[in-house]
Scaffold this motif. Structure first.
Motif, PDB file in Angstrom:
ATOM      1  N   ALA A 149     -10.856  82.265  29.277  1.00 38.28           N
ATOM      2  CA  ALA A 149     -10.528  83.634  28.873  1.00 38.28           C
ATOM      3  C   ALA A 149     -11.779  84.487  28.663  1.00 38.28           C
ATOM      4  O   ALA A 149     -11.711  85.716  28.702  1.00 38.28           O
ATOM      5  N   CYS A 150     -12.897  83.843  28.432  1.00 37.27           N
ATOM      6  CA  CYS A 150     -14.140  84.583  28.143  1.00 37.27           C
ATOM      7  C   CYS A 150     -15.171  84.428  29.258  1.00 37.27           C
ATOM      8  O   CYS A 150     -16.349  84.732  29.057  1.00 37.27           O
ATOM      9  N   ASN A 151     -14.729  83.920  30.420  1.00 37.33           N
ATOM     10  CA  ASN A 151     -15.642  83.677  31.555  1.00 37.33           C
ATOM     11  C   ASN A 151     -16.883  82.899  31.121  1.00 37.33           C
ATOM     12  O   ASN A 151     -18.011  83.195  31.555  1.00 37.33           O
ATOM     13  N   ALA A 152     -16.658  81.928  30.263  1.00 34.66           N
ATOM     14  CA  ALA A 152     -17.782  81.216  29.648  1.00 34.66           C
ATOM     15  C   ALA A 152     -18.355  80.130  30.556  1.00 34.66           C
ATOM     16  O   ALA A 152     -17.661  79.606  31.434  1.00 34.66           O
ATOM     17  N   TYR A 168     -25.368  71.001  24.682  1.00 28.92           N
ATOM     18  CA  TYR A 168     -25.244  72.322  25.290  1.00 28.92           C
ATOM     19  C   TYR A 168     -24.667  73.354  24.333  1.00 28.92           C
ATOM     20  O   TYR A 168     -24.026  73.023  23.337  1.00 28.92           O
ATOM     21  N   ALA A 169     -24.916  74.613  24.698  1.00 32.63           N
ATOM     22  CA  ALA A 169     -24.313  75.761  24.015  1.00 32.63           C
ATOM     23  C   ALA A 169     -23.461  76.480  25.071  1.00 32.63           C
ATOM     24  O   ALA A 169     -23.198  75.915  26.141  1.00 32.63           O
ATOM     25  N   TYR A 170     -23.068  77.713  24.772  1.00 31.48           N
ATOM     26  CA  TYR A 170     -22.249  78.466  25.724  1.00 31.48           C
ATOM     27  C   TYR A 170     -22.869  79.823  26.037  1.00 31.48           C
ATOM     28  O   TYR A 170     -23.604  80.387  25.226  1.00 31.48           O
ATOM     29  N   HIS A 171     -22.515  80.311  27.237  1.00 30.93           N
ATOM     30  CA  HIS A 171     -22.652  81.734  27.547  1.00 30.93           C
ATOM     31  C   HIS A 171     -21.223  82.268  27.608  1.00 30.93           C
ATOM     32  O   HIS A 171     -20.330  81.567  28.096  1.00 30.93           O
ATOM     33  N   PHE A 172     -20.984  83.473  27.140  1.00 28.74           N
ATOM     34  CA  PHE A 172     -19.634  84.050  27.274  1.00 28.74           C
ATOM     35  C   PHE A 172     -19.726  85.567  27.302  1.00 28.74           C
ATOM     36  O   PHE A 172     -20.735  86.152  26.897  1.00 28.74           O
ATOM     37  N   GLU A 173     -18.652  86.194  27.797  1.00 31.15           N
ATOM     38  CA  GLU A 173     -18.592  87.662  27.773  1.00 31.15           C
ATOM     39  C   GLU A 173     -18.283  88.085  26.344  1.00 31.15           C
ATOM     40  O   GLU A 173     -17.204  87.753  25.814  1.00 31.15           O
ATOM     41  N   LEU A 176     -22.655  84.097  33.944  1.00 32.82           N
ATOM     42  CA  LEU A 176     -21.270  83.892  33.494  1.00 32.82           C
ATOM     43  C   LEU A 176     -20.418  83.597  34.719  1.00 32.82           C
ATOM     44  O   LEU A 176     -20.899  83.661  35.845  1.00 32.82           O
ATOM     45  N   PHE A 177     -19.148  83.327  34.489  1.00 34.50           N
ATOM     46  CA  PHE A 177     -18.264  83.080  35.620  1.00 34.50           C
ATOM     47  C   PHE A 177     -17.811  84.436  36.169  1.00 34.50           C
ATOM     48  O   PHE A 177     -16.878  85.031  35.652  1.00 34.50           O
ATOM     49  N   GLY A 178     -18.520  84.970  37.162  1.00 36.58           N
ATOM     50  CA  GLY A 178     -18.123  86.262  37.739  1.00 36.58           C
ATOM     51  C   GLY A 178     -19.171  87.350  37.651  1.00 36.58           C
ATOM     52  O   GLY A 178     -19.102  88.330  38.378  1.00 36.58           O
ATOM     53  N   ARG A 179     -20.113  87.196  36.746  1.00 38.47           N
ATOM     54  CA  ARG A 179     -21.181  88.201  36.680  1.00 38.47           C
ATOM     55  C   ARG A 179     -22.374  87.603  35.956  1.00 38.47           C
ATOM     56  O   ARG A 179     -22.280  86.520  35.373  1.00 38.47           O
TER      57      ARG A 179
END
Ligand code: FAD
Length: 516
Positions: free
Chosen positions: A69-72, A170-175, A290-293
Motif C-alpha cells: 500500500a505504501c510502495n515500500a 534491513y529498514a524500509y523505504h516508503f512513500e 521505491l516501487f514505481g518511483r
C-alpha cells in the motif's frame, strides 16, 4: 488520568503518534487528530532506520499488510557515493559487527584486510547492495541464519527492549504520503477522531497550560494532553508556549533542500536495496528507490549555493526523467526545541527537532519519542519527574545523532570546493573533539561514543571513519601480537557467503512484483 489527547498535525508524526497511542491504550484514551488541508506536509522523509520494524510490530502489522500500500522497499544500508573522491563508494549497513579474539573485525581490517573495501570485507550487506539483492527469498524467508547473532527475527516490540541486543538487517523505504494515509485508516478504524481544519489559536489557561485549540470551522477542541505535530512551525510548542529553539547550525550548516518525486520504470532501472547519499558541490543528494518511483533531493547550505543552482544541479543529476516534475523547495530548521515536553504539550516530529536527513533519523526520532511518551505517560498528578525523564531521553537522542552526522563532514576526504574545505575546520559539538581524538587511535567503542542512547552503535561510527577516508586511523597495537588466523578465516567466510547470497537471492523488483 489525562485521557483526552489532541494531536495537531497529520503528517508522518501525527499519524504515527495517533496509531501508536491507540495500539498502546486502546479505548482507555480518546484521540483526536486535527490537520489542515491548506498547509501541506513536508512531503519527504521516506527512508528509515532498521528499528522501525518495532513500530509496525507494535501496531500488529505484517509487512504484507502495509508495504504494498505504501510502495515500500527494503533498505539494507546507506550508500555513500563520492564523499571520499569521485567514483568511490562505501556502505554503512544494518549489520552487527563481528568480533574476533575480542577485537572488532574492522580493527583487524585496519591491520591488514584482504581488499581495499572494508565494507565488503567485514559485512555481508555491502555485497548484497552492490549486487542489488533483496534480503528475502521469493518464499519470504530471510537471508540465512548465518548473519551475526541476533540478526534474525526478534520478537521485541519496542526499541528499548531490543536496544543493543540485535541489529535487524534491513529498514524500509516508503512513500511518506501513502504511509500517513495508511496509518490514518488504521487509527480511524480504532476510534481516532479525524478533523480536517486549521488551528487558528492555541488557548492557554492561567498556569500557561494548553486549555484548548480553536479551529476555523470546528470550534474549540479541548483535551488534557496536546501533541504538537505541526512540523517546523511548532505551532504549540514554540509559537504558543514560547519554548526556545536551539539551533545546531554552527555544527551542521545545511539549512535547505530541494526535492523531486520522479516516476520511473523500476523494473528496467532496478531497485537498489539502499538509500544513496551522493556528495555534491555544497551538500549531498539523496536517492530513495521505491516501487514505481524514486524520491530524490539535494540537501545544501544556502551560504554556499542558491536554491536555483541547487535545483539545476539536482535536475542534471537525475536527467531527462525529471523534466516535468515539480520541485519542492524546503527551508530546514536544524536543531531542537530546548524541551520537547512543556506543561501538557509534547512536540513530536519536526516541531521537536531535526538534524538534516543524512542517515535518515527523522522518523526514528518520532518513533523514539512516542515510545518514550508511552513509557513516561503522565498520571493525574502530572508528576514533573516523568516529564524531565522524557525530555532528557529525547534531547540525548538528537544531541547524539548531531555528533554522528558532524563526524561525516569532518571525516570526508573530499575537499574540492569551499563547502568541503570548511567542513574540515567547522566547530564540533561540545565534547566531540576529545572523543574524535580517541577514535583515531582506537576505533570507537561503547565507552568512547556519545554516552547516552541515540540509536547508533559504535560500529556505525567505525564505518563512517573507515569509509570517508579523510582522517588517519590506527589499528590496536595488540593485534600485532595476536595470531590473525581466525580473522583471516572470518574474512574468507564473509566473502564466500556474500558470493553465495548474491548468486541466489532475488532482486528487489522480482521480490515485490509478486505482491502486485
Ligand atoms: P509535517 O510533515 O510538516 O506535517 C505537519 C502537519 O501539521 C501537516 O499535516 C500540517 O497540515 C499540520 N499543520 C501545521 N500547522 C497547522 C495548523 N495551524 N492547523 C492544523 N494543522 C496544521 N526523515 C527520515 O526518517 N528519513 C528521511 O529520509 C528523511 N528525509 C528528509 C528530508 C528532508 C529534506 C527533510 C526536511 C526531512 C526529512 N526527514 C526524514 C524528516 C521527516 O520528513 C519528518 O520527520 C517527518 O516527515 C515528520 O514530519 P512532521 O509530521 O513532523 O511534519
Amino acid at each position: 488520568m489525562p485521557d483526552r489527547i489532541v494531536i495537531v498535525g497529520g503528517g508522518t508524526a501525527g499519524w504515527m503518534t495517533a496509531s501508536y497511542l491507540k495500539a498502546a491504550f486502546d479505548d482507555r484514551v480518546q484521540v483526536t487528530v486535527v490537520e489542515s488541508d491548506r498547509i501541506g506536509t513536508i512531503g519527504v522523509g521516506e527512508a528509515t532506520f532498521s528499528d522501525i520494524r518495532h513500530f509496525f510490530a507494535y501496531l500488529g502489522l505484517e509487512e504484507s499488510d502495509w508495504m504494498p500500500a505504501c510502495n515500500a522497499t527494503y533498505k539494507l544500508a546507506v550508500r555513500f557515493q563520492d564523499w571520499r573522491e569521485p567514483g568511490h563508494h562505501f556502505y554503512h549497513p544494518f549489520e552487527q559487527m563481528r568480533s574476533v579474539e575480542g577485537f572488532p573485525l574492522t580493527d583487524w581490517w585496519l591491520r591488514g584486510g584482504p581488499t581495499d573495501r572494508f565494507d565488503r570485507d567485514c559485512f555481508l550487506m555491502a555485497s548484497l547492495c552492490d549486487a542489488e539483492r533483496s534480503p528475502r527469498r521469493l518464499d519470504g524467508s530471510l537471508l540465512g541464519r548465518d548473519v551475526p547473532e541476533g540478526v534474525a527475527e526478534s520478537n521485541a516490540l519496542t526499541m528499548s527492549e531490543h536496544q543493543g541486543k540485535t541489529q535487524f538487517p534491513y529498514a524500509y523505504h516508503f512513500e511518506a504520503a501513502k504511509l500517513a494515509q495508511y496509518l490514518c485508516g488504521y487509527a480511524v478504524d480504532r476510534g481516532v477522531r479525524h478533523v480536517v481544519d486549521d488551528v487558528v489559536h492555541v488557548a492557554l489557561d492561567s498556569r500557561g497550560w494548553v486549555d484548548h485549540v480553536v479551529t476555523k470551522e470546528h470550534g474549540e477542541l479541548h483535551g488534557d494532553l496536546f501533541v504538537d505535530c505541526t512540523g517546523f512551525r511548532g505551532v504549540l510548542i514554540n509559537q504558543a508556549l514560547g519554548e526556545p529553539f536551539q539551533s545546531f547550525q554552527d555544527t551542521l550548516p545545511n539549512d535547505s533542500a530541494v526535492a523531486l518525486q520522479v516516476p520511473l520504470d523500476m523494473e528496467a532501472r532496478g531497485i537498489r536495496p539502499c538509500t544513496t547519499a551522493t556528495a555534491r558541490e555544497a551538500g549531498w543528494i539523496w536517492t530513495i528507490p521505491l516501487f514505481g518511483r524514486i524520491g530524490t533531493g539535494y540537501v545544501y547550505a544556502r551560504d554556499y549555493l542558491s536554491p536555483e543552482d541547487a535545483e539545476r544541479a539536482l535536475r542534471e543529476f537525475v536527467g531527462l526523467e525529471a523534466e516535468h516534475v515539480e520541485a519542492n523547495h524546503i527551508r530546514m530548521r536544524i536543531g531542537r526545541s530546548r524541551r520537547s515536553w512543556v506543561n501538557n504539550c509534547v512536540a513530536v516530529g519536526l516541531s521537536s527537532g531535526f538534524v538534516e536527513p543524512l542517515e535518515s533519523t527523522g522518523i526514528f526520532f518520532i518513533h523514539h519519542a512516542i515510545e518514550q511518551l508511552v513509557k513516561f505517560f503522565p498520571g493525574d498528578d502530572w508528576d514533573l519527574s516523568l516529564r524531565d525523564l522524557y525530555n532528557e531521553a529525547v534531547g540525548h537522542v538528537m544531541d547524539g545523532v548531531r555528533e554522528f552526522l558532524a563526524l561525516h563532514y569532518r571525516a570526508a576526504a573530499r575537499n574540492d570546493t569551499q563547502y568541503w574545505r570548511d567542513a574540515k575546520v567547522r566547530a564540533l559539538p561540545d565534547g566531540m573533539e576529545e572523543r574524535l581524538e580517541r577514535w583515531l587511535t582506537h576505533l570507537p567503542d561503547s565507552e568512547t561514543i556519545y554516552p547516552y542512547y541515540h540509536g547508533l552503535p559504535p560500529y556505525s561510527y567505525a564505518c563512517v571513519l573507515l569509509g570517508m577516508g579523510g582522517l588517519p586511523l590506527r589499528h590496536s597495537p595488540a593485534l600485532d601480537l595476536i595470531d590473525d588466523t581466525a580473522a583471516r578465516k572470518q574474512f574468507e567466510q564473509i566473502r564466500d557467503r556474500a558470493d553465495e547470497l548474491a548468486r541466489t537471492l532475488p532482486n528487489q523488483y522480482e521480490y515485490f512484483a509478486q505482491f502486485r
